[in-house]
Design a protein around this motif. Structure first.
Motif, short mmCIF file in Angstrom:
data_model
loop_
_atom_site.label_atom_id
_atom_site.label_comp_id
_atom_site.label_asym_id
_atom_site.label_seq_id
_atom_site.Cartn_x
_atom_site.Cartn_y
_atom_site.Cartn_z
N TYR A 178 -1.17 -13.52 -2.91
CA TYR A 178 -1.77 -12.22 -3.24
C TYR A 178 -3.19 -12.41 -3.71
CZ TYR A 178 -2.67 -7.87 -5.73
OH TYR A 178 -3.23 -6.72 -6.16
N LYS A 179 -3.40 -13.38 -4.59
CA LYS A 179 -4.73 -13.66 -5.08
C LYS A 179 -5.65 -14.09 -3.95
CE LYS A 179 -4.40 -14.87 -9.90
NZ LYS A 179 -4.62 -15.88 -10.89
N LYS A 180 -5.13 -14.90 -3.12
CA LYS A 180 -5.92 -15.40 -2.01
C LYS A 180 -6.30 -14.24 -1.08
CE LYS A 180 -5.59 -19.49 0.79
NZ LYS A 180 -4.72 -20.38 1.51
N ASP A 181 -5.35 -13.41 -0.77
CA ASP A 181 -5.60 -12.26 0.09
C ASP A 181 -6.62 -11.32 -0.57
OD1 ASP A 181 -5.27 -10.61 2.31
OD2 ASP A 181 -3.75 -9.40 1.26
N PHE A 182 -6.50 -11.15 -1.83
CA PHE A 182 -7.43 -10.29 -2.58
C PHE A 182 -8.84 -10.86 -2.52
CE2 PHE A 182 -9.64 -9.49 -6.65
CZ PHE A 182 -9.81 -8.11 -6.54
N GLU A 183 -8.98 -12.13 -2.77
CA GLU A 183 -10.31 -12.75 -2.76
C GLU A 183 -10.94 -12.67 -1.38
OE1 GLU A 183 -10.17 -16.64 -4.45
OE2 GLU A 183 -9.53 -15.87 -6.39
N GLU A 184 -10.17 -12.82 -0.35
CA GLU A 184 -10.72 -12.79 1.01
C GLU A 184 -11.11 -11.37 1.42
OE1 GLU A 184 -7.96 -14.56 3.67
OE2 GLU A 184 -8.15 -16.53 2.74
N SER A 185 -10.26 -10.42 1.14
CA SER A 185 -10.51 -9.09 1.69
C SER A 185 -11.26 -8.15 0.73
CB SER A 185 -9.20 -8.44 2.10
OG SER A 185 -8.39 -8.24 0.96
N MET A 186 -11.06 -8.23 -0.52
CA MET A 186 -11.60 -7.24 -1.42
C MET A 186 -12.74 -7.74 -2.30
SD MET A 186 -9.93 -4.50 -0.80
CE MET A 186 -9.99 -3.38 -2.12
N LYS A 187 -12.71 -8.93 -2.72
CA LYS A 187 -13.67 -9.41 -3.69
C LYS A 187 -15.06 -9.37 -3.09
CE LYS A 187 -13.98 -12.74 -7.32
NZ LYS A 187 -13.47 -13.93 -7.89
N GLY A 188 -16.01 -8.83 -3.88
CA GLY A 188 -17.38 -8.77 -3.43
C GLY A 188 -17.70 -7.49 -2.67
N ARG A 189 -16.74 -6.76 -2.28
CA ARG A 189 -17.00 -5.49 -1.59
C ARG A 189 -16.86 -4.32 -2.59
NH1 ARG A 189 -13.40 -6.19 3.80
NH2 ARG A 189 -14.46 -8.01 4.61
N ASN A 190 -17.66 -3.31 -2.34
CA ASN A 190 -17.51 -2.13 -3.21
C ASN A 190 -16.45 -1.21 -2.63
OD1 ASN A 190 -18.75 -0.96 -1.07
ND2 ASN A 190 -20.69 -0.56 -2.12
N LEU A 191 -16.18 -0.17 -3.32
CA LEU A 191 -15.11 0.74 -2.92
C LEU A 191 -15.63 1.90 -2.06
CD1 LEU A 191 -13.18 0.92 -6.30
CD2 LEU A 191 -12.63 -0.47 -4.30
N THR A 192 -16.72 1.71 -1.37
CA THR A 192 -17.29 2.81 -0.59
C THR A 192 -16.42 3.20 0.58
OG1 THR A 192 -18.58 1.23 0.71
CG2 THR A 192 -19.66 2.27 -1.19
N GLY A 193 -15.60 2.33 1.05
CA GLY A 193 -14.74 2.66 2.18
C GLY A 193 -13.61 3.59 1.79
N LEU A 194 -13.34 3.73 0.49
CA LEU A 194 -12.25 4.59 0.04
C LEU A 194 -12.72 6.05 -0.05
CD1 LEU A 194 -10.82 2.40 -2.83
CD2 LEU A 194 -9.92 2.63 -0.52
N GLU A 195 -11.78 6.93 0.13
CA GLU A 195 -12.09 8.34 0.01
C GLU A 195 -12.30 8.70 -1.47
OE1 GLU A 195 -9.51 11.17 1.84
OE2 GLU A 195 -9.01 9.77 3.43
N VAL A 196 -13.18 9.66 -1.72
CA VAL A 196 -13.42 10.12 -3.09
C VAL A 196 -12.42 11.24 -3.37
CG1 VAL A 196 -15.09 11.11 -4.68
CG2 VAL A 196 -15.85 9.52 -2.91
N THR A 197 -11.42 10.91 -4.13
CA THR A 197 -10.38 11.88 -4.47
C THR A 197 -10.51 12.26 -5.94
OG1 THR A 197 -8.84 10.13 -5.05
CG2 THR A 197 -8.83 10.86 -2.75
N PRO A 198 -9.89 13.35 -6.35
CA PRO A 198 -9.93 13.72 -7.76
C PRO A 198 -9.36 12.63 -8.67
CG PRO A 198 -9.16 15.57 -6.47
CD PRO A 198 -9.28 14.40 -5.55
N SER A 199 -8.34 11.96 -8.21
CA SER A 199 -7.76 10.91 -9.05
C SER A 199 -8.73 9.74 -9.20
CB SER A 199 -6.42 10.44 -8.49
OG SER A 199 -6.59 9.94 -7.18
N LEU A 200 -9.49 9.41 -8.13
CA LEU A 200 -10.49 8.35 -8.20
C LEU A 200 -11.60 8.73 -9.17
CD1 LEU A 200 -11.49 5.60 -7.14
CD2 LEU A 200 -12.77 6.87 -5.42
N LEU A 201 -12.04 10.00 -9.12
CA LEU A 201 -13.06 10.48 -10.05
C LEU A 201 -12.56 10.42 -11.49
CD1 LEU A 201 -14.47 13.55 -8.09
CD2 LEU A 201 -15.56 11.33 -8.41
N HIS A 202 -11.31 10.76 -11.67
CA HIS A 202 -10.70 10.71 -13.00
C HIS A 202 -10.69 9.29 -13.53
CE1 HIS A 202 -8.14 11.78 -16.32
NE2 HIS A 202 -7.27 10.85 -15.95
#
Length: 183
Positions: free
Chosen positions: A3-27
């Motif tokens: 899981y850590k390895k997968d996280f470091e490869e795919s998510m680490k260093g990238r911002n969350l711009t690819g995600l949709e801006v939802t009310p829960s994200l704003l919260h």
């Protein structure tokens, strides 16, 4: 570990711009900002410190306390002394006392000159009064109670004197008086 390895490869260093801006994200973003100790300290320094109690609502007790503070302020007292008392002198202050004002009014009322002036002004404003039923009644009562009018009416009616006829009541009264006098 995968899981850590997968996280470091795919998510680490990238911002969350690819995600949709939802009310829960704003919260979540807002909650993170509030929880930040640095932001809290900054808000404390800017918003509260150095302002004292001014940020609180002004209650009647607080307003009363402010007034009491102003009254006790010696500079305000001295300024009022300078503006109101000094420079006027004692004569002007004496002329403003209630007793002096009352005496001046009494003198004005007693003054013959003012009385005559008011009388002259009243003459210019003369208006006739409408005869109301109360005024007419008062005139009739005055005529009835007047001795002069009474005597005039009596003198007018003297030549027309008519003796009163003997009524049974008059005879009874005469009989009773004789009986009383005999007793």
């Amino acid at each position: 570990k995968e899981y850590k390895k997968d996280f470091e490869e795919s998510m680490k260093g990238r911002n969350l711009t690819g995600l949709e801006v939802t009310p829960s994200l704003l919260h979540v973003k807002y909650a993170t900002k509030i929880a930040s100790e640095k932001e809290y300290r900054k808000d404390l320094e800017e918003g509260v410190k150095g302002k004292g109690l001014t940020a609180l609502e002004e209650t009647p007790d607080m307003l009363r306390a402010k007034n009491a503070t102003q009254i006790l302020n010696e500079k305000e007292y001295k300024r009022a002394l300078e503006q109101e008392i000094r420079g006027k002198g004692l004569t002007e202050l004496a002329l403003e006392t209630p007793d002096f004002v009352r005496a001046r009014n009494a003198t004005d009322i007693a003054s013959q000159i003012k009385y005559k002036q008011l009388a002259e002004m009243e003459k210019a404003n003369y208006t006739s009064v409408v005869d109301t039923p109360e005024i007419i009644h008062a005139q009739q009562v005055k005529n009835l109670s007047s001795q002069k009018k009474y005597k005039e009416d009596a003198e007018k009616s003297m030549p027309y004197y008519v003796p009163v006829a003997d009524t049974p009541e008059m005879q009874r009264v005469r009989e009773n008086q004789k009986n009383f006098s005999n007793v």
